[in-house]
Design a protein around this motif. Structure first.
Motif, PDB file in Angstrom:
ATOM      1  N   UNK A   1       0.823  -1.205   0.000  1.00 29.46           N
ATOM      2  CA  UNK A   1       0.000   0.000   0.000  1.00 29.46           C
ATOM      3  C   UNK A   1       0.856   1.252   0.000  1.00 29.46           C
ATOM      4  N   UNK A   2       1.950   1.240   0.772  1.00 26.69           N
ATOM      5  CA  UNK A   2       2.822   2.410   0.831  1.00 26.69           C
ATOM      6  C   UNK A   2       3.377   2.752  -0.544  1.00 26.69           C
ATOM      7  N   UNK A   3       3.760   1.728  -1.300  1.00 26.65           N
ATOM      8  CA  UNK A   3       4.309   1.988  -2.641  1.00 26.65           C
ATOM      9  C   UNK A   3       3.233   2.578  -3.572  1.00 26.65           C
ATOM     10  N   UNK A   4       2.016   2.007  -3.490  1.00 28.27           N
ATOM     11  CA  UNK A   4       0.928   2.497  -4.350  1.00 28.27           C
ATOM     12  C   UNK A   4       0.626   3.962  -4.061  1.00 28.27           C
ATOM     13  N   UNK A   5       0.551   4.335  -2.766  1.00 21.93           N
ATOM     14  CA  UNK A   5       0.228   5.710  -2.390  1.00 21.93           C
ATOM     15  C   UNK A   5       1.311   6.658  -2.884  1.00 21.93           C
TER      16      UNK A   5
ATOM     17  N   UNK B   1      -4.034  10.687   1.492  1.00 21.40           N
ATOM     18  CA  UNK B   1      -4.103  10.370   2.915  1.00 21.40           C
ATOM     19  C   UNK B   1      -5.508   9.973   3.319  1.00 21.40           C
ATOM     20  N   UNK B   2      -6.501  10.682   2.783  1.00 14.99           N
ATOM     21  CA  UNK B   2      -7.890  10.382   3.140  1.00 14.99           C
ATOM     22  C   UNK B   2      -8.332   9.068   2.523  1.00 14.99           C
ATOM     23  N   UNK B   3      -7.936   8.821   1.237  1.00 13.05           N
ATOM     24  CA  UNK B   3      -8.388   7.626   0.541  1.00 13.05           C
ATOM     25  C   UNK B   3      -7.772   6.345   1.120  1.00 13.05           C
TER      26      UNK B   3
ATOM     27  N   UNK C   1       0.991   9.753  -5.743  1.00 14.38           N
ATOM     28  CA  UNK C   1       1.290  11.153  -5.426  1.00 14.38           C
ATOM     29  C   UNK C   1       2.371  11.682  -6.355  1.00 14.38           C
ATOM     30  N   UNK C   2       3.420  10.837  -6.585  1.00 17.70           N
ATOM     31  CA  UNK C   2       4.511  11.262  -7.468  1.00 17.70           C
ATOM     32  C   UNK C   2       3.984  11.486  -8.889  1.00 17.70           C
ATOM     33  N   UNK C   3       3.048  10.649  -9.342  1.00 14.05           N
ATOM     34  CA  UNK C   3       2.485  10.771 -10.691  1.00 14.05           C
ATOM     35  C   UNK C   3       1.412  11.853 -10.775  1.00 14.05           C
ATOM     36  N   UNK C   4       1.149  12.548  -9.674  1.00 12.17           N
ATOM     37  CA  UNK C   4       0.166  13.638  -9.591  1.00 12.17           C
ATOM     38  C   UNK C   4      -1.253  13.167  -9.881  1.00 12.17           C
ATOM     39  N   UNK C   5      -1.502  11.865  -9.620  1.00 15.87           N
ATOM     40  CA  UNK C   5      -2.866  11.376  -9.746  1.00 15.87           C
ATOM     41  C   UNK C   5      -3.709  11.769  -8.536  1.00 15.87           C
ATOM     42  N   UNK C   6      -3.029  11.906  -7.377  1.00 15.38           N
ATOM     43  CA  UNK C   6      -3.700  12.321  -6.153  1.00 15.38           C
ATOM     44  C   UNK C   6      -2.828  13.344  -5.449  1.00 15.38           C
ATOM     45  N   UNK C   7      -3.502  14.248  -4.739  1.00  9.36           N
ATOM     46  CA  UNK C   7      -2.750  15.152  -3.870  1.00  9.36           C
ATOM     47  C   UNK C   7      -2.446  14.433  -2.568  1.00  9.36           C
ATOM     48  N   UNK C   8      -1.572  15.021  -1.767  1.00 13.23           N
ATOM     49  CA  UNK C   8      -1.233  14.417  -0.472  1.00 13.23           C
ATOM     50  C   UNK C   8      -2.470  14.287   0.389  1.00 13.23           C
ATOM     51  N   UNK C   9      -3.318  15.325   0.420  1.00 14.86           N
ATOM     52  CA  UNK C   9      -4.521  15.276   1.257  1.00 14.86           C
ATOM     53  C   UNK C   9      -5.480  14.210   0.766  1.00 14.86           C
TER      54      UNK C   9
ATOM     55  N   UNK D   1       1.017  13.597   7.751  1.00 17.41           N
ATOM     56  CA  UNK D   1       2.389  13.649   8.274  1.00 17.41           C
ATOM     57  C   UNK D   1       3.149  12.386   7.901  1.00 17.41           C
ATOM     58  N   UNK D   2       2.480  11.233   8.062  1.00 18.48           N
ATOM     59  CA  UNK D   2       3.143   9.973   7.724  1.00 18.48           C
ATOM     60  C   UNK D   2       3.382   9.881   6.221  1.00 18.48           C
ATOM     61  N   UNK D   3       2.431  10.392   5.408  1.00 20.98           N
ATOM     62  CA  UNK D   3       2.598  10.341   3.966  1.00 20.98           C
ATOM     63  C   UNK D   3       3.782  11.200   3.527  1.00 20.98           C
ATOM     64  N   UNK D   4       3.952  12.398   4.115  1.00 19.28           N
ATOM     65  CA  UNK D   4       5.134  13.212   3.805  1.00 19.28           C
ATOM     66  C   UNK D   4       6.425  12.476   4.201  1.00 19.28           C
ATOM     67  N   UNK D   5       6.360  11.711   5.315  1.00 17.99           N
ATOM     68  CA  UNK D   5       7.544  10.941   5.728  1.00 17.99           C
ATOM     69  C   UNK D   5       7.873   9.875   4.694  1.00 17.99           C
ATOM     70  N   UNK D   6       6.845   9.219   4.121  1.00 13.73           N
ATOM     71  CA  UNK D   6       7.078   8.200   3.092  1.00 13.73           C
ATOM     72  C   UNK D   6       7.659   8.819   1.827  1.00 13.73           C
ATOM     73  N   UNK D   7       7.194   9.995   1.485  1.00 10.28           N
ATOM     74  CA  UNK D   7       7.735  10.667   0.300  1.00 10.28           C
ATOM     75  C   UNK D   7       9.203  11.033   0.482  1.00 10.28           C
TER      76      UNK D   7
END
Length: 398
Positions: free
Chosen positions: A3-7, A22-24, A11-19, A30-36
């Motif tokens: 799941x971490x790789x998919x998210x 994170x919600x989906x 985000x990197x491909x600009x298909x989803x924003x960070x917000x 905060x954790x998503x920014x750490x993964x990035x």
């Protein structure tokens, strides 16, 4: 793909924003920014879940202790000695090293591949155990078999204190006889005192009751005020302590060079007895040695017998001239008992002034002798005074 790789990829491909990501996917921003940040530093592999285990543990067993535990295991096994967690912990304590719990030692040995799995044993709560409350309250005895280098069968006779597990006597014989039982028992009482009771099986060297009589050992014990106890027929569990001891003894002997003579075997038994009593912790004695347990508690006393307060015991047979020889203060003396008693097994009880001779087969008092250091022959005071018995003429060649 995790799941971490998919998210992160979305985000990197600009298909989803960070917000939105994170919600989906149920993550905090905060954790998503750490993964990035991990992705930018180390690629996709860096975003996979990580173990929460700390990099170090201040309570971990020190490496030198772990190495010593493994080393002790090898040394003890090679010497034929007990190498369990309790014993290893005792040795670590003697060497002033930190002592982990028994469970920790077991885990270290298991990780090192030094523990052989065994079928599940009966729970300890199912055992019906008994233990004497004091040293000398009960002595257990039995003998076991061992072979010399040439295959000769040797019988090893043992006396074990029930309370302390102290190995009182360990002697080799070919084979064990009733006289050996009496002789070793009396020699042990000279060193450790007289026990209150004995516990043995129903071997002929210990009891003749199933043959309709009594042997010398059975006559001796009442004289000393000792209660004799025998286990039930075909029920060795009653003498479980001495039976289990034989396993320890044989494991140690197996690790030694095979003795060629009975004297060599006896030397090995003497070495083992010292180590077992003074240098080996016993699990049943809360990691203390049998020697420490023997000396830590006052000894039990036998019931009232026929003995004076201070005494010496001598087991012997009356010779063909009706005499028994006894050494006192470096000089040999002769007790005149009588030719009518030739061949009888006797117990000589010596106090400060008198020697009393008792027939072991009947308990009858055969003679009494006043101690007179100035004379070599002490006559029987129960008989009228007479002349020195005539010596039998020596045979001559014609």
């Amino acid at each position: 793909m995790s799941k971490h790789r998919v998210v992160v990829l979305k985000v990197i491909a600009k298909q989803l924003t960070v917000a939105e990501a994170a919600e989906q996917y149920g993550l905090s921003r905060r954790h998503l920014h750490r993964l990035l940040a991990r992705y930018r530093a180390g690629g996709l592999e860096a975003v996979d879940p990580r173990s929460r285990r700390p990099n170090s543990n201040p309570r971990a067993t020190p490496p030198e202790v772990t190495d010593r535990i493994i080393g002790l295991r090898g040394e003890l096994v090679a010497s034929g000695l007990d190498a369990g967690s309790v014993t290893i912990a005792w040795h670590l304590e003697q060497e002033s090293l930190p002592v982990p719990s028994h469970a920790t030692i077991h885990r270290i040995l298991t990780r090192a591949g030094l523990v052989t799995p065994e079928p599940r044993k009966r729970p300890r709560s199912s055992y019906l155990r008994f233990e004497a409350a004091q040293p000398n309250e009960t002595w257990q005895s039995d003998f076991t078999h061992w072979r010399l280098h040439d295959g000769t069968d040797i019988e090893i006779l043992n006396w074990l204190d029930d309370h302390s597990r102290y190995l009182l006597s360990c002697t080799a014989h070919t084979p064990v006889t009733g006289d050996d039982v009496v002789i070793t028992f009396l020699a042990t009482t000279e060193q450790h005192g007289i026990p209150a009771s004995t516990l043995t099986d129903n071997g002929r060297v210990y009891t003749a009751r199933f043959g309709g009589g009594r042997n010398a050992f059975e006559h001796l014990l009442p004289v000393l005020g000792v209660k004799q106890k025998n286990g039930g027929p075909s029920h060795p569990q009653t003498q479980g302590k001495i039976e289990r001891f034989h396993q320890t003894l044989k494991r140690w002997l197996t690790a030694q060079p095979t003795a060629h003579t009975i004297d060599q075997l006896q030397a090995q038994l003497d070495t083992f007895r010292d180590h077992y009593n003074e240098h080996r912790p016993h699990r049943a004695r809360d990691r203390t040695t049998p020697g420490h347990a023997l000396r830590a508690t006052p000894k039990a006393l036998p019931a009232t017998g026929r003995l004076p307060d201070r005494y010496r015991l001598r087991y012997d047979r009356v010779d063909a001239d009706g005499h028994v020889s006894i050494r006192r203060a470096g000089r040999m003396h002769h007790l005149g008992i009588g030719r009518a008693h030739t061949g009888k097994r006797i117990l000589a009880i010596t106090d400060q002034t008198t020697i009393t001779v008792i027939h072991l087969d009947t308990g009858e008092i055969l003679s009494e002798h006043h101690i007179d250091p100035g004379h070599g022959y002490w006559r029987n005071q129960l008989k009228p005074a007479g002349r020195w018995p005539k010596k039998r003429p020596m045979s001559r060649d014609i």
